[in-house]
Design a protein around this motif. Structure first.
Motif, PDB file in Angstrom:
ATOM      1  N   SER A 124      72.602  20.943  48.950  1.00  0.00           N
ATOM      2  CA  SER A 124      73.383  21.998  49.600  1.00  0.00           C
ATOM      3  C   SER A 124      74.840  21.595  49.784  1.00  0.00           C
ATOM      4  CB  SER A 124      72.760  22.343  50.962  1.00  0.00           C
ATOM      5  OG  SER A 124      72.971  21.294  51.902  1.00  0.00           O
ATOM      6  N   TRP A 125      75.125  20.286  49.691  1.00  0.00           N
ATOM      7  CA  TRP A 125      76.505  19.819  49.846  1.00  0.00           C
ATOM      8  C   TRP A 125      77.344  20.097  48.597  1.00  0.00           C
ATOM      9  CZ3 TRP A 125      74.682  14.254  51.436  1.00  0.00           C
ATOM     10  CH2 TRP A 125      74.058  14.329  52.684  1.00  0.00           C
ATOM     11  N   ARG A 126      76.683  20.234  47.446  1.00  0.00           N
ATOM     12  CA  ARG A 126      77.418  20.324  46.184  1.00  0.00           C
ATOM     13  C   ARG A 126      78.421  21.484  46.186  1.00  0.00           C
ATOM     14  NH1 ARG A 126      76.263  17.679  41.710  1.00  0.00           N
ATOM     15  NH2 ARG A 126      74.172  17.160  42.472  1.00  0.00           N
ATOM     16  N   LEU A 156      90.006  16.244  51.873  1.00  0.00           N
ATOM     17  CA  LEU A 156      88.714  16.582  51.270  1.00  0.00           C
ATOM     18  C   LEU A 156      87.525  16.053  52.070  1.00  0.00           C
ATOM     19  CD1 LEU A 156      87.152  17.874  48.951  1.00  0.00           C
ATOM     20  CD2 LEU A 156      87.451  15.755  47.647  1.00  0.00           C
ATOM     21  N   PRO A 157      87.435  14.746  52.340  1.00  0.00           N
ATOM     22  CA  PRO A 157      86.297  14.271  53.152  1.00  0.00           C
ATOM     23  C   PRO A 157      86.286  14.886  54.550  1.00  0.00           C
ATOM     24  CG  PRO A 157      87.412  12.435  52.090  1.00  0.00           C
ATOM     25  CD  PRO A 157      88.291  13.621  51.921  1.00  0.00           C
ATOM     26  N   GLY A 158      87.492  15.124  55.095  1.00  0.00           N
ATOM     27  CA  GLY A 158      87.565  15.732  56.426  1.00  0.00           C
ATOM     28  C   GLY A 158      86.939  17.113  56.457  1.00  0.00           C
ATOM     29  N   PHE A 159      87.290  17.947  55.475  1.00  0.00           N
ATOM     30  CA  PHE A 159      86.713  19.292  55.388  1.00  0.00           C
ATOM     31  C   PHE A 159      85.214  19.227  55.108  1.00  0.00           C
ATOM     32  CE2 PHE A 159      91.050  21.054  54.507  1.00  0.00           C
ATOM     33  CZ  PHE A 159      91.025  22.039  55.473  1.00  0.00           C
ATOM     34  N   CYS A 367      74.635   1.455  51.694  1.00  0.00           N
ATOM     35  CA  CYS A 367      75.271   2.591  52.376  1.00  0.00           C
ATOM     36  C   CYS A 367      74.401   3.842  52.382  1.00  0.00           C
ATOM     37  CB  CYS A 367      76.603   2.895  51.704  1.00  0.00           C
ATOM     38  SG  CYS A 367      77.463   4.309  52.409  1.00  0.00           S
ATOM     39  N   VAL A 368      74.105   4.359  53.576  1.00  0.00           N
ATOM     40  CA  VAL A 368      73.271   5.546  53.701  1.00  0.00           C
ATOM     41  C   VAL A 368      73.973   6.785  53.149  1.00  0.00           C
ATOM     42  CG1 VAL A 368      74.047   6.213  56.021  1.00  0.00           C
ATOM     43  CG2 VAL A 368      71.727   6.774  55.300  1.00  0.00           C
ATOM     44  N   GLY A 369      75.300   6.754  53.088  1.00  0.00           N
ATOM     45  CA  GLY A 369      76.059   7.899  52.586  1.00  0.00           C
ATOM     46  C   GLY A 369      76.471   7.756  51.129  1.00  0.00           C
ATOM     47  N   ALA A 370      75.836   6.845  50.386  1.00  0.00           N
ATOM     48  CA  ALA A 370      76.230   6.594  49.000  1.00  0.00           C
ATOM     49  C   ALA A 370      76.111   7.842  48.129  1.00  0.00           C
ATOM     50  CB  ALA A 370      75.391   5.465  48.413  1.00  0.00           C
ATOM     51  N   VAL A 371      75.056   8.622  48.319  1.00  0.00           N
ATOM     52  CA  VAL A 371      74.857   9.829  47.510  1.00  0.00           C
ATOM     53  C   VAL A 371      75.995  10.812  47.748  1.00  0.00           C
ATOM     54  CG1 VAL A 371      73.382  11.836  47.132  1.00  0.00           C
ATOM     55  CG2 VAL A 371      72.362   9.579  47.404  1.00  0.00           C
ATOM     56  N   LEU A 372      76.374  10.993  49.009  1.00  0.00           N
ATOM     57  CA  LEU A 372      77.462  11.914  49.346  1.00  0.00           C
ATOM     58  C   LEU A 372      78.783  11.415  48.767  1.00  0.00           C
ATOM     59  CD1 LEU A 372      78.719  14.302  50.796  1.00  0.00           C
ATOM     60  CD2 LEU A 372      78.763  12.945  52.895  1.00  0.00           C
ATOM     61  N   ALA A 373      79.067  10.118  48.900  1.00  0.00           N
ATOM     62  CA  ALA A 373      80.322   9.564  48.398  1.00  0.00           C
ATOM     63  C   ALA A 373      80.423   9.721  46.887  1.00  0.00           C
ATOM     64  CB  ALA A 373      80.433   8.094  48.793  1.00  0.00           C
ATOM     65  N   ARG A 374      79.332   9.424  46.182  1.00  0.00           N
ATOM     66  CA  ARG A 374      79.333   9.571  44.726  1.00  0.00           C
ATOM     67  C   ARG A 374      79.550  11.032  44.329  1.00  0.00           C
ATOM     68  NH1 ARG A 374      74.899   5.216  44.448  1.00  0.00           N
ATOM     69  NH2 ARG A 374      75.808   3.583  43.121  1.00  0.00           N
ATOM     70  N   MET A 375      78.895  11.935  45.042  1.00  0.00           N
ATOM     71  CA  MET A 375      79.018  13.348  44.728  1.00  0.00           C
ATOM     72  C   MET A 375      80.446  13.832  44.959  1.00  0.00           C
ATOM     73  SD  MET A 375      76.724  16.532  46.196  1.00  0.00           S
ATOM     74  CE  MET A 375      75.173  15.775  45.713  1.00  0.00           C
ATOM     75  N   GLU A 376      81.042  13.414  46.067  1.00  0.00           N
ATOM     76  CA  GLU A 376      82.417  13.805  46.365  1.00  0.00           C
ATOM     77  C   GLU A 376      83.372  13.305  45.293  1.00  0.00           C
ATOM     78  OE1 GLU A 376      84.088  13.584  50.402  1.00  0.00           O
ATOM     79  OE2 GLU A 376      82.083  13.048  51.086  1.00  0.00           O
ATOM     80  N   LEU A 377      83.260  12.029  44.940  1.00  0.00           N
ATOM     81  CA  LEU A 377      84.175  11.443  43.961  1.00  0.00           C
ATOM     82  C   LEU A 377      83.989  12.078  42.595  1.00  0.00           C
ATOM     83  CD1 LEU A 377      86.403   9.344  43.806  1.00  0.00           C
ATOM     84  CD2 LEU A 377      84.697   7.651  43.132  1.00  0.00           C
ATOM     85  N   THR A 378      82.752  12.312  42.209  1.00  0.00           N
ATOM     86  CA  THR A 378      82.474  12.917  40.905  1.00  0.00           C
ATOM     87  C   THR A 378      83.079  14.312  40.797  1.00  0.00           C
ATOM     88  OG1 THR A 378      80.407  11.669  40.677  1.00  0.00           O
ATOM     89  CG2 THR A 378      80.631  13.665  39.347  1.00  0.00           C
TER      90      THR A 378
END
Length: 424
Positions: A124-126, A156-159, A367-378
Motif C-alpha cells: 500500500s506504500w507504493r 520525500l521521506p517526510g511526506f 533494519c526493520v525499515g529496509a523494505v520501505l527504504a529500498r522502495m523509496e529509493l527505487t
C-alpha cells in the motif's frame, strides 16, 4: 555499565585519523582505506572509541552477543559533568527502541513491530511513494534546477512516513525538526560541553514533543481507526495484550529512523550516480538495473557508516585486547569497501553481484525499515531520471556534506543539480 575509555593503554606508533576533517567529510573512504590497511582495529584517543574497518570484524561484531546495543551509558557519558536529568526523556524513549536493546527484550520489541510491516501494508506504500515523488518533481521540473536535499531528499521521506502514519500536515514540519534533533545527539561522537549540552537539551525536548504527538494520534485512531500504521499497530497491541505504553516509542523509532536515514540515502544515491556518468547512462539505457543500482548505492555510500556497541566483557578483536565497558564503532561504511570482501570496492558498479553489503546492518539488528527504504529509493531514482532529462551537477554550486560531528549519519546539507526544464 561504566564506559572504559579514559585510561586506555597508549599505543607506541599510534596513527591519528580525523574522521571529521573537511576532506574526510567530503569523501571518507580514502581515510577508511588507510585505517583498514594500517590499523583495522583502531583505538581513537580523540573519540574514546575502538573503530573496526574490516568486513570480517564488523560482520562478526554485529552478531557477537558479548557486545551490547544498549547505549544508555554512552549517551550519559556524552553529557560529561551535566546532570543526567538533561536527557531523561530521551533515555526513556531510546531504552524502548529495538536498535538500542539486546535479546530477549529486542526479540520481544521486534515482534511488536511486525504488524506494521505486513506484505499488504508494504504494497500500500507504493502508490504513496510514487504520488509523493511526482508531486515534489512537479514543483521543480520547469525551473531547470533544484537542491536534491531540500527539494527532494528531506521532503520525500517526510511526506511518505507522515502519510504512512497519518500525521496531519500541520505537524509534519515539527516532526522533521524533532527527528533531526534526536538523530544529531544520538549519533554525535563528542564535542565541547557547551555544544553537547545544547544537543542534549534539544534531543530531550524533541522526545517530549514527539511522544505527546504520537500519544495524541494513538487516541484519535482508537476512536476512528484507519489503514495507517498507527491504526494497524494499535489494533495489534490490543489484540495481543501488549503494553500500550510502549506503542508510542515504537512509532517514534520507525518515524525517526525512516526520516533521517532515507533522507541521506537519496542524496548519497544521486551524488553517486552523477559522479559516475558511465553508470548513470547504463541505468538510463536499461532501467531494469534499478534494483541492482540501489544495492550498489547502499554499499558504495551508505547513510549509516557506523553503529556503536558496548563491550559487556573483556574480549579480543583482530588481536587487540578490548576491556569490558569499551565503546566499539562498527564501520559499516569502511566494511563495504573492504577488498577482501568486494572485488574492486572503490569502483561504483550498478551490476555488481553478489553484493552482500552491510548498508542495513546484519543479524538480529537488520533494519526493520529496509523494505520501505529500498522502495523509496527505487521509485525516487526511477522517477527522477525519467522526468528530469540531462540531470547533472550544478557547476556553480558546490555540494555541501554534513558538517556536524555525527559518526552514525552521513549525507549532504546541500546538493544542487541542473536539468533541462520541461515547459508545458
Amino acid at each position: 555499565m561504566n564506559l572504559q575509555h579514559k585510561n586506555m593503554p597508549a599505543f607506541a606508533n599510534e596513527q591519528t585519523y580525523d574522521l571529521f576533517a573537511p576532506e574526510a567529510l567530503a569523501n571518507s573512504y580514502p581515510l577508511f582505506k588507510r585505517m583498514r590497511s594500517e590499523d583495522p582495529v583502531h583505538y581513537s584517543e580523540a573519540l574514546g572509541y575502538w573503530i573496526l574497518t574490516r568486513y570480517r570484524d564488523v560482520e562478526a561484531a554485529v552478531r557477537d552477543e558479548r557486545l551490547s546495543s544498549n547505549r544508555t551509558a554512552l549517551f550519559i557519558n556524552k553529557l560529561g559533568s551535566l546532570d543526567v536529568k538533561e536527557i531523561q526523556n530521551f533515555l526513556d524513549m531510546t531504552s524502548h527502541w529495538m536498535v538500542d536493546t539486546d535479546p530477549p527484550e529486542h526479540t520481544r520489541l521486534r515482534k511488536l513491530g511486525n504488524p506494521g510491516f505486513t506484505t499488504r501494508a508494504i504494497e500500500s506504500w507504493r502508490s504513496i511513494i510514487q504520488n509523493t515523488t511526482d508531486r515534489l518533481l512537479d514543483r521543480v521540473q520547469n525551473q531547470g534546477g533544484m537542491d536534491v536535499v531540500s527539494d527532494l531528499a528531506v521532503a520525500l521521506p517526510g511526506f511518505i512516513i507522515s502519510e504512512i502514519f497519518g500525521v496531519p500536515e500541520t505537524d509534519r514540519a515539527n516532526l522533521l525538526e524533532w527527528a533531526r534533533d534526536i538523530g544529531t545527539f544520538f549519533g554525535a561522537a563528542g564535542g565541547s560541553t557547551i555544544e553537547m549540552a545544547e544537543l542534549a537539551r534539544k534531543a530531550d525536548k524533541a522526545a517530549v514533543n514527539f511522544c505527546a504527538l504520537i500519544r495524541q494520534l494513538i487516541e484519535q485512531r482508537r476512536r476512528q481507526p484507519g489503514t495507517d500504521m498507527i491504526s494497524l499497530l494499535s489494533v495489534a497491541y490490543q489484540e495481543q495484550g501488549f503494553n500500550d505504553r510502549e506503542l508510542p516509542f515504537l512509532c517514534m523509532e520507525i518515524l525517526n529512523t525512516g526520516l533521517l536515514t532515507t533522507t541521506d540515502l537519496i542524496a548519497n544515491g544521486v551524488n553517486a550516480l552523477l559522479s559516475h556518468p558511465d553508470q548513470l547512462q547504463k541505468l538510463k539505457k536499461n532501467p531494469t538495473l534499478i534494483n541492482s543500482a540501489v544495492e550498489e548505492i547502499l554499499r558504495f555510500d551508505t547513510s549509516v557508516p557506523f553503529s556503536t556497541r558496548i563491550a559487556k566483557q573483556d574480549l579480543t578483536i583482530g588481536g587487540k585486547n578490548i576491556t569490558a565497558g569499551s565503546i566499539i564503532a562498527l564501520g559499516f561504511g569502511p566494511a563495504n569497501h573492504d577488498p577482501e570482501k568486494f572485488e574492486e570496492p572503490e569502483v561504483f558498479d550498478i551490476t555488481r553481484t553478489p553484493n552482500e553489503h552491510l548498508g542495513f546492518s546484519s543479524g538480529i539488528h537488520f533494519c526493520v525499515g529496509a523494505v520501505l527504504a529500498r522502495m523509496e529509493l527505487t521509485i525516487c531514482l526511477t522517477t527522477l531520471l525519467r522526468r528530469l532529462p540531462n540531470l547533472r551537477f550544478d557547476p556553480d554550486k558546490q555540494a555541501i556534506p554534513t558538517k556536524h560531528s555525527n559518526l552514525v549519519l552521513k549525507g549532504f546539507d546541500s546538493l544542487r543539480v541542473k536539468f533541462d526544464a520541461c515547459l508545458n
